[in-house]
Design a protein around this motif. Structure first.
Motif, short mmCIF file in Angstrom:
data_model
loop_
_atom_site.label_atom_id
_atom_site.label_comp_id
_atom_site.label_asym_id
_atom_site.label_seq_id
_atom_site.Cartn_x
_atom_site.Cartn_y
_atom_site.Cartn_z
N VAL A 132 0.83 -1.20 0.00
CA VAL A 132 0.00 0.00 0.00
C VAL A 132 0.87 1.26 0.00
CG1 VAL A 132 -1.63 1.33 1.39
CG2 VAL A 132 -1.93 -1.13 1.11
N LEU A 133 1.99 1.19 0.72
CA LEU A 133 2.82 2.38 0.89
C LEU A 133 4.01 2.42 -0.08
CD1 LEU A 133 2.74 2.37 4.75
CD2 LEU A 133 1.86 4.20 3.32
N ASP A 134 4.03 1.50 -1.03
CA ASP A 134 5.13 1.49 -1.99
C ASP A 134 6.48 1.31 -1.35
OD1 ASP A 134 4.26 1.55 -4.50
OD2 ASP A 134 4.04 3.74 -4.62
N LEU A 135 6.53 0.46 -0.34
CA LEU A 135 7.80 0.28 0.36
C LEU A 135 8.46 -1.05 0.01
CD1 LEU A 135 6.93 1.62 3.90
CD2 LEU A 135 8.65 2.55 2.37
N GLU A 136 7.83 -1.82 -0.86
CA GLU A 136 8.32 -3.18 -1.10
C GLU A 136 9.81 -3.27 -1.43
OE1 GLU A 136 5.08 -3.67 -3.61
OE2 GLU A 136 4.31 -5.45 -2.59
N PRO A 137 10.35 -2.37 -2.28
CA PRO A 137 11.76 -2.53 -2.62
C PRO A 137 12.72 -2.28 -1.46
CG PRO A 137 10.63 -1.01 -4.13
CD PRO A 137 9.72 -1.27 -2.99
N TRP A 138 12.24 -1.68 -0.38
CA TRP A 138 13.17 -1.25 0.66
C TRP A 138 13.04 -2.02 1.96
CZ3 TRP A 138 10.49 2.53 -2.24
CH2 TRP A 138 11.27 3.11 -3.25
N LEU A 139 12.30 -3.12 1.92
CA LEU A 139 12.01 -3.82 3.18
C LEU A 139 13.26 -4.23 3.94
CD1 LEU A 139 8.90 -5.95 2.25
CD2 LEU A 139 9.07 -4.10 3.92
N LYS A 140 14.36 -4.47 3.23
CA LYS A 140 15.55 -4.97 3.91
C LYS A 140 16.47 -3.84 4.37
CE LYS A 140 15.93 -9.66 2.35
NZ LYS A 140 15.18 -9.84 1.08
N ARG A 141 16.18 -2.63 3.94
CA ARG A 141 17.08 -1.52 4.28
C ARG A 141 16.93 -1.06 5.72
NH1 ARG A 141 17.84 2.82 -0.37
NH2 ARG A 141 18.08 1.41 -2.13
#
Ligand SMILES: Nc1ncnc2c1ncn2[C@@H]1O[C@H](COP(=O)(O)OP(=O)(O)OP(=O)(O)O)[C@@H](O)[C@H]1O
Ligand SMILES: [Mg+2]
Lengths: 303, 413
Positions: B121-130
């Motif tokens: 929903v928040l467009d955070l998928e690419p950064w989950l590991k950061r």
């Protein structure tokens, strides 16, 4: 905010490092000269520390006869003289090995205990509201100035009465007690720099005080904890006076080596390797934790 | 999902500061209420009392059916977004979002489902590991939002969540948060300094001043019928122009407002909307004119003479879609405590607010929002047409708006 501060710090640091790598030699030399006095001072200090250390290492590798006749610097010219015989001998010497074991026990247990108590207390002083907190903390700071020596005799009496005399536990407790004021002070000052919002956020997320401590404070406080642990470990590893006062048969390495020195003649072939061993182990510990240690020292100054 | 109700809630800090005074406010289930007010008016304090981070000194606070005065934050079932985001710096984005769920011992696959849903929903998928330090401000803000929404709490509390973002991101996130809130249907209290946020996001807006709630109303009502001069001056940007005026009877043909040497004929619709004005004939009052109710008279040739004001233009700011004109008018400024406070809060609100405040000064700085076709020029006199249906009037003693014929002209909202 802390995270953004770190990011900003990196953003500033990176271009500078890059610039340095591509720098012409002249500029590097220029800067070294500009910092000349400091660099010279550091070099002199390093040599002053290194030469005796090296001497000790080389001495410990010589047969006893060679030491008295030739001096350690000759090994450099005649490497064939060197032998591991002395080290083999001290590891076969039960007095030395048991002293080493005692030292390890004292240094490790007291460091662990100190770190646990100091970080719990530091958290309480930094973040828990309780009556008289500030006065109590002033008391802790006041204890910083109490010299260890004034406590030796009274505590000696107490230890004799309580049976703590000549035990590892007695030595551990003494070291912890005298490490606590500084330890609490350090931890509290580090923890108080952790942004309050983070803890409040965790509290709202459902964390109890204990969870906040274990999940946030400890990981975030790692640099300070590592610093404290190293300071304490080194201090207690090298301690002589406390061990001499409160131990008779409970002898750490320092006492064991001390008791080997004689007024006339010497058993240098025993003292040299034991001393070097006693020096090398904390050095290894230090190097292993050095990364955190340096961070810990900087931690307070950046914010 | 729950009602959050303040019942005469006050906060007195240990040093004696009365940050919130006897606050009554009921935030309905699924409602979005925005708290606004000048710096130091007690917005954050009010919010922190709901969160349980601040002890409630007096009154009762209810969340849902429970009085929560003595309930610790972790048992209140609320989620808060901090201005600083307060992300856990040593945890990855994923773990930051999952933190609250892990503490609640939600099953692992359920945690994973919810975190991924929120990240989607928040467009955070690419950064989950950061780690948070490797994220941009906007991404951090969204992680903070994500942490709140996965909890599926009874209420969201947000304290100036967008104030650390740049203007463009702020506009985008503003819409984003409003959308999320209405989709999730979670009761929300949102604190802000920014009046655009206040007006655009809230179902209702609560204006605070010095710890006292001034008015709670839907944005449009707040704009149209401010209860007092403080709310009138605080809501709206640029702010309402406040002048000292005098109401006069124009020989039976209606009422006129005298501003210095000039006079404006009041529209009949205005008198119908504010019957209490008739009681003010012959008396001094505070007149409020919104910048958007001023027009370039040169472009409105049919505006009657008695609905125009002469001003000296000092500064012209062309914004493309409109022209903001700062000018001076030969009329005394309104000066009350509430107005001073507004001036302090907003810094320089008008071109030269300082000299306008002096006693006896017969000049006031005013601001107009004119059409981009306006040809008024700096340093020249100009005539502005006033939409006299939209004027505001306030009692100079109490600062209260003059509306209906109730005692003191006080309005029953
Ligand atoms: N811990 C505290 N102790 C004493 N006074 C406080 C404390 N926190 C806030 N105050 C005071 O309470 C008042 C309200 O503060 P609060 O932070 O709620 O204001 P605010 O409306 O959120 O302001 P801002 O818009 O600047 O964030 C202020 O006068 C402030 O100085
Ligand atoms: Mg605030």
């Amino acid at each position: 905010m802390e995270a953004s501060g770190q990011a900003a710090g990196q953003a500033v640091a990176l271009p500078r490092e890059r610039a340095r790598a591509g720098e012409p030699w002249a500029a590097r030399v220029g800067r070294a000269v500009a910092r000349g006095p400091l660099n010279i001072l550091l070099a002199v200090l390093a040599v002053m520390w290194l030469v005796p250390t090296l001497g000790l290492l080389l001495t410990s590798l010589l047969p006893a006869t060679a030491i008295t006749q030739q001096g350690w610097w000759n090994v450099v010219a005649h490497p064939s003289l060197a032998t591991w015989e002395n080290y083999r001998a001290i590891f076969a010497n039960s007095a030395i090995t048991s002293a080493l074991w005692t030292t390890v026990q004292i240094a490790v247990f007291n460091t662990v205990l100190l770190v646990v108590v100091a970080s719990l207390a530091g958290y309480a002083f930094a973040w828990l509201d309780f009556r008289g907190r500030d006065w109590l903390f002033v008391g802790v700071i006041a204890l910083l100035v109490v010299p260890l020596q004034v406590a030796l005799i009274p505590i000696f009496t107490i230890y004799q009465d309580t049976g703590l005399f000549d035990t590892v536990l007695g030595l551990v407790l003494f070291h912890v007690a005298f490490g606590l004021p500084f330890g609490i002070f350090l931890m509290r000052n580090f923890f108080i720099g952790i942004p309050r919002d983070i803890m409040e956020s965790a509290r709202i997320d459902g964390a109890s005080e204990w969870r906040i401590f274990t999940r946030l404070i400890l990981p975030l406080g790692l640099p300070a904890i590592a610093s404290l642990a190293i300071f304490q470990f080194l201090w207690t590893w090298n301690d002589l006076i406390v061990a001499l006062t409160f131990g008779r048969n409970t002898q750490p390495l320092t006492v064991a080596i001390f008791s080997q020195t004689r007024q006339f003649g010497s058993n240098i072939e025993l003292i040299a390797p034991a001393s070097f061993l006693s020096l090398a182990i904390p050095l290894v510990v230090f190097l292993a934790f050095q990364r955190f240690f340096v961070q810990g020292l900087l931690a307070g100054s950046v914010k | 999902m729950a009602v959050v109700a303040f019942d005469a809630v006050s906060k007195v800090y240990p040093d004696g500061t009365r940050a919130v005074s006897s606050m009554d406010l009921e935030v309905g289930d699924q409602e979005f209420v925005v708290l606004v007010g000048p710096s130091g008016c007690g917005k954050t304090t009010a919010l922190r009392m709901v969160a349980g981070l601040e002890q409630i000194s007096e009154g009762r606070l209810r969340i849902g059916e429970r009085v929560v005065n003595d309930v610790p934050p972790r048992d209140r079932d609320i989620a808060m977004v901090f201005q600083s985001y307060a992300l856990y710096p040593h945890l990855s984005v994923y773990e930051n979002i999952a933190f609250g769920l892990r503490l609640k011992k939600v099953p692992k696959d359920e945690i994973d489902r919810r975190v991924r849903q929120a990240a989607h929903v928040l467009d955070l998928e690419p950064w989950l590991k950061r780690k948070p330090r490797n994220l941009s401000g906007g991404q951090r803000q969204r992680v903070a939002m994500g942490r709140a929404i996965v909890r599926e709490p009874a209420a969201f509390l947000m304290d100036e969540p967008l104030s650390n973002l740049d203007a463009k991101l702020r506009v985008a996130m503003r819409a984003e948060i409003a959308r999320l809130q209405s989709e999730l249907g979670v009761t929300t209290i949102y604190v802000t300094h920014d009046q655009v946020e206040a007006m655009t996001m809230g179902d209702r807006v609560a204006v605070m001043r010095r710890g006292v709630l001034q008015q709670v109303a839907p944005p449009q009502e707040l704009y149209d019928r401010p209860v007092n001069v403080f709310v009138g001056g605080f809501i709206g940007s640029p702010a309402m122009n406040l002048l000292q005026g005098r109401l006069e009877d124009a020989n039976g043909s209606g009422l006129t407002l005298r501003l210095g040497e000039q006079a404006l004929a009041l529209d009949r619709a205005l008198l119908d909307a504010r019957p209490a004005l008739r009681g003010w004939v012959g008396r001094e009052l505070i007149a409020g004119i919104r910048p958007e109710d001023l027009h370039d008279a040169a472009l409105e040739r049919d505006a009657p003479q008695d609905r125009r004001l002469r001003v000296d233009v000092q500064l012209r700011e062309a914004l493309g879609s409109e022209v903001i004109v700062h000018a001076r008018i030969a009329a005394p400024p309104a000066a009350t405590e509430q107005i001073e406070e507004l001036t302090e809060d907003l810094g320089v609100r008008t071109l030269d607010a300082g000299s306008g405040g002096e006693a006896g000064a017969a000049e006031t700085a005013i601001v107009g929002r004119l059409s981009p076709h306006s040809s008024v020029r700096e340093g020249e006199a100009a005539e502005v047409a006033v939409d006299t249906r939209q004027l505001h009037f306030f009692d100079p003693e109490t600062g209260l708006g003059i509306y209906d014929d109730t005692p003191d002209g006080r309005t029953d909202l």
